[in-house]
Design an enzyme around this catalytic site. Sequence first.
Site, PDB file in Angstrom:
ATOM      1  N   HIS A 493       0.838  -1.210   0.000  1.00  0.00           N
ATOM      2  CA  HIS A 493       0.000   0.000   0.000  1.00  0.00           C
ATOM      3  C   HIS A 493       0.868   1.254   0.000  1.00  0.00           C
ATOM      4  CE1 HIS A 493      -3.193  -2.883   1.351  1.00  0.00           C
ATOM      5  NE2 HIS A 493      -3.909  -2.118   0.541  1.00  0.00           N
ATOM      6  N   ASN A 494       1.493   1.521  -1.129  1.00  0.00           N
ATOM      7  CA  ASN A 494       2.331   2.696  -1.313  1.00  0.00           C
ATOM      8  C   ASN A 494       1.874   3.438  -2.565  1.00  0.00           C
ATOM      9  OD1 ASN A 494       3.393   1.132  -3.471  1.00  0.00           O
ATOM     10  ND2 ASN A 494       4.831   0.167  -2.034  1.00  0.00           N
ATOM     11  N   HIS A 533      -7.170   6.996  -2.984  1.00  0.00           N
ATOM     12  CA  HIS A 533      -7.989   5.994  -2.299  1.00  0.00           C
ATOM     13  C   HIS A 533      -7.281   5.288  -1.149  1.00  0.00           C
ATOM     14  CE1 HIS A 533      -5.772   2.921  -4.541  1.00  0.00           C
ATOM     15  NE2 HIS A 533      -6.345   2.025  -3.764  1.00  0.00           N
ATOM     16  N   ASP A 662      -8.955  -1.462  -8.012  1.00  0.00           N
ATOM     17  CA  ASP A 662      -8.225  -1.606  -6.749  1.00  0.00           C
ATOM     18  C   ASP A 662      -7.638  -2.999  -6.569  1.00  0.00           C
ATOM     19  OD1 ASP A 662      -7.251  -0.920  -4.233  1.00  0.00           O
ATOM     20  OD2 ASP A 662      -9.118  -1.438  -3.219  1.00  0.00           O
ATOM     21  N   GLN A 714      -3.493 -17.049  -3.099  1.00  0.00           N
ATOM     22  CA  GLN A 714      -3.921 -16.419  -4.343  1.00  0.00           C
ATOM     23  C   GLN A 714      -5.117 -17.145  -4.960  1.00  0.00           C
ATOM     24  OE1 GLN A 714      -2.739 -13.484  -6.041  1.00  0.00           O
ATOM     25  NE2 GLN A 714      -2.072 -13.229  -3.923  1.00  0.00           N
TER      26      GLN A 714
END
Length: 765
Positions: A493-494, A533, A662, A714
Amino acid sequence: CVENDGYGPLNKEIQWSYHTFSLIGSSVCGFFQVLLVFAKEDSQSSGFCWACERANFRVTVARTPESALHSFLEKHHDLIIIDHRHSRNFDAEALCRYRTPPDREEATVMPLLSAGFNRRYVENPNVMACYNELIQLHHGEIRSQIKLRACNAIFTALEQSQDAIEISSEDQLIQYVNPAYESVMGYQQGELMAKENVEVPKSEKNKPDLLESINNCIRKGKEWQGLYYAKKKNGDSVQQNVKITPVIGQGGKVRHYVSINRPLNDNNKVRNTHTHTHTGQVDIQSSKHKDRRKGSLDVRSTTSRGSDGSSQRRHSSMARIHSMTIEAPITKVINIINAAQESSPMPVAEALDRVLEILRTTELYSPQLGTKDEDPHTNDLVGGLMTDGLRRLSGNEYIFSTKHPHHLPSHLTTPLSLNDIPPRVAQTMENEDSWDFDIFSLEAATMKRPLTYLGLKIFSRFGVCEFLSCPEATLRSWLQVIEANYHSSNSYHNSTHAADVLHATAYFLCKERVKQSLDPIDEVAALIAATVHDVDHPGRTNSFLCNAGSELAILYNDTAVLESHHAALAFQLSTRDDKCNIFKNMERNEYRSLRQAIIDMVLATEMTKHFEHVNKFVNSINKPLAALEENGANGDDEAVKGILMVPENRILVKRMLIKCADISNPCRPLELCIEWAGRISEEYFAQTDEEKRQGLPVVMPVFDRNTCSIPKSQISFIDYFITDMFDAWDAFADLPNLMQHLDNNFKYWKGLDERKLHTLRPPPE
C-alpha cells in the site's frame, strides 16, 4: 360439397364439415385430426388418405354411418369429409345432422349449409389437389376457429395473471386491462375503456421526447423496450422496465399494442410486476471463465440454509409493521411475503418462512462459508478483509497517531512540468494506455514516485485541469502532496499501488460501455478517487486497527476506518494550501457533487460491502442489459441509455469500476501479478509478526511467513473475491484480455499448489 368437373354424366358430391369442439391442445400442437366417411375405398378416398399423410394429419376412415358416429364421438375430429357421391350407401345430410341434439333438429330437409356443410369440392382424386384443399382448409377457417377456441383460455390466463396487462387498438384506444393492472395502477376498468392512451395522465419524470420516440418505433411495427415512468391514479410515479409489442393483424397492419411494464429492478425498491401493452426488451448477464475455479460463488444467487420457524409468528410480528406510516423497502418486501403466505399451500408458506428468516439477517449479500477446516485461506482472507476485527483486546493497545502533521514535500516550490519529464521516465510511460503497462518499470525510473508522473500524463489526457479550472502547476503540486503522504515503507500500500489503480481506472474509463454511462464529472471523480484511495495507509488492515484500539478506529467507530481516513485526509490535504487546492475555482454545487462522488468511490473500496456492491451491479445493470440483448435490442441506444443513465446505476458503475481497479492484480500479466502477490503477502506477514509481538488477535493466521502457501492464498482470493466480480465487469465493459490473464494466472498458481510449492515461483531447474 363440390360437384364433379361437369364433363361426366354424374353429379358427384363430397360433403365437408368442420367440428369446432376439438381440444385446443391437440390442434395447437399440430395433431390435426381428419375423419373420412367413405362407403368404399376408391381413388378419391385414397387421394385424401395420402394427402393427410403428406400434411402430417391424423386420419380415420369410416365405412358406415354408425362407425363414423362412433369414431367422431370418441375423437372429436377437426375436419370431417363425407362422401355424397353414392347416396344409396348412406345419407350424408342425415349423418351430418347427428351432430345436432334431437331437440334442435329441423323437421324439414335442410339445405347443405343448414345441415352443417360449408364447403363443396369437385371430385378430383389427384393427391396434390386433395393436399392443397386440406392445407387451404387448415390455414383458413379451421385455424381461425382454433384461435377463437383458445381465446377463452387466454383471457382466463390474463384475468388470473399477476402481471398488469393493457391492450390497446391500432389507434391506441385502451380496449382491455386486467385486474392486476387495476390493482397496480389504481384505475378501475371502466375508467379506462375506449380512452386514448394520451388521455391517461403521464409522469413529468420522463424525458420530453420519450413518448415521441416510443410512438415512432411501434408505428413501424417494431418492439420498444426501455425505462419509463408511469403515473398511478393517486399521482405517484413509478419507474418501470417497459416492453411494447405491436400485434400484426389483417392486411399485415398493426391492429393492437400489448404493453408489459415491470417496476425497475432496484435494490432500494420493492419488486412489483406490471404488464402493459407496449413493445420492449430485457437483459441478463452471461457467465464466463467458470472453468478456472473450485466451488466459487455465484453473484447472481445467494442461497441460505433456511430455518425451522413457524408461519404463525408472522401474525403477531407483523402487526406493528403494518401500522407504520413510513416503510423501509425491506419492510414492504416482508409485508408482501406475509400477504402471499396467507393464501399459499403449506409447502409454499413454509418456504416463504425460510425466505423471511434470510431477509431478517444482517449479511444479505455475503455468501456463507463452510467450516474453517474446509478452506482456512479463504476464511482468513474473509476475516482479515471483511470484518472490523475481533472485539477482544489484549490490553496492549497499538496506537496509530493521527497527530503527526501531513506536511508538504520540500520540493513543492519547484514542481515538475509535463514537458520537463526526464526522457527515461517519458519513455517508460509511452504505452501507459495499454493494460500491459509495467508500473514497476515506472517505479524504478521515478525512484518510487510513479504517482506524480503518471498522474500528470493521465490527468492531462482526460482534461482534468480544464474541468476543474485549475492551473497545471496546482495539479502538479496536488499530486506531489498526495504522493508524499503515501508510505514508501509499505511493501504493497504505497504510491506505486495508487499509480497502478489510477492506471486501471483510466483504462476502464476508455471502454465504450463505461463512456456511455458516465459524465465528465464522473470521470474526474474516478481519477481523483483512484489517486487518493489509499493515502496515508499504515500497511495494516481495518481488523488490525480495531483490535489494536488505534486512534483512527476510535475516531471512526470501528467502521470503514481506513477508507474514511483516506477520503477525509485527501480533502484536508487538498484544501489546506491554495497552491495545491485543485477544487478552489469550482462552483459550489459542482464541488459538492464532485466531493460526494469521490467519497462514495473511496468508501466503496472497503471490502465489507464487496458482495453487496457486486450483487447490486449485476441485478440492476447486467441483467437488464442482458435481457435487451436476448430480445435483440442491444443496438437500441435509447433502451441502453435508459438503464445506464439512471442516477443510482451510474453510482453502481463507479463503485464497480474503482473496486475492480483496486484489486485487479490477478488480471495483470503474469510477471506483474507475481510481483503484486509477493508484495501483499509480505505486508500481511509483517502484520502477523506485529500481532504476535503486541499480543493482539491474529486475524489471518495463514499469513505466517514460516508456513504460508502463497499459491493457496492467491487461489482462494481469486475464487472468493475476483472471479465473480470480473465476470460481471467483463460482461459490462468487454475485457477479454483481462479475463485471459486471469485464466493464465489462476492456472499458474494452481500448478504451483499441485506441486506442493509455497513460494511465488518454482525452484530453478
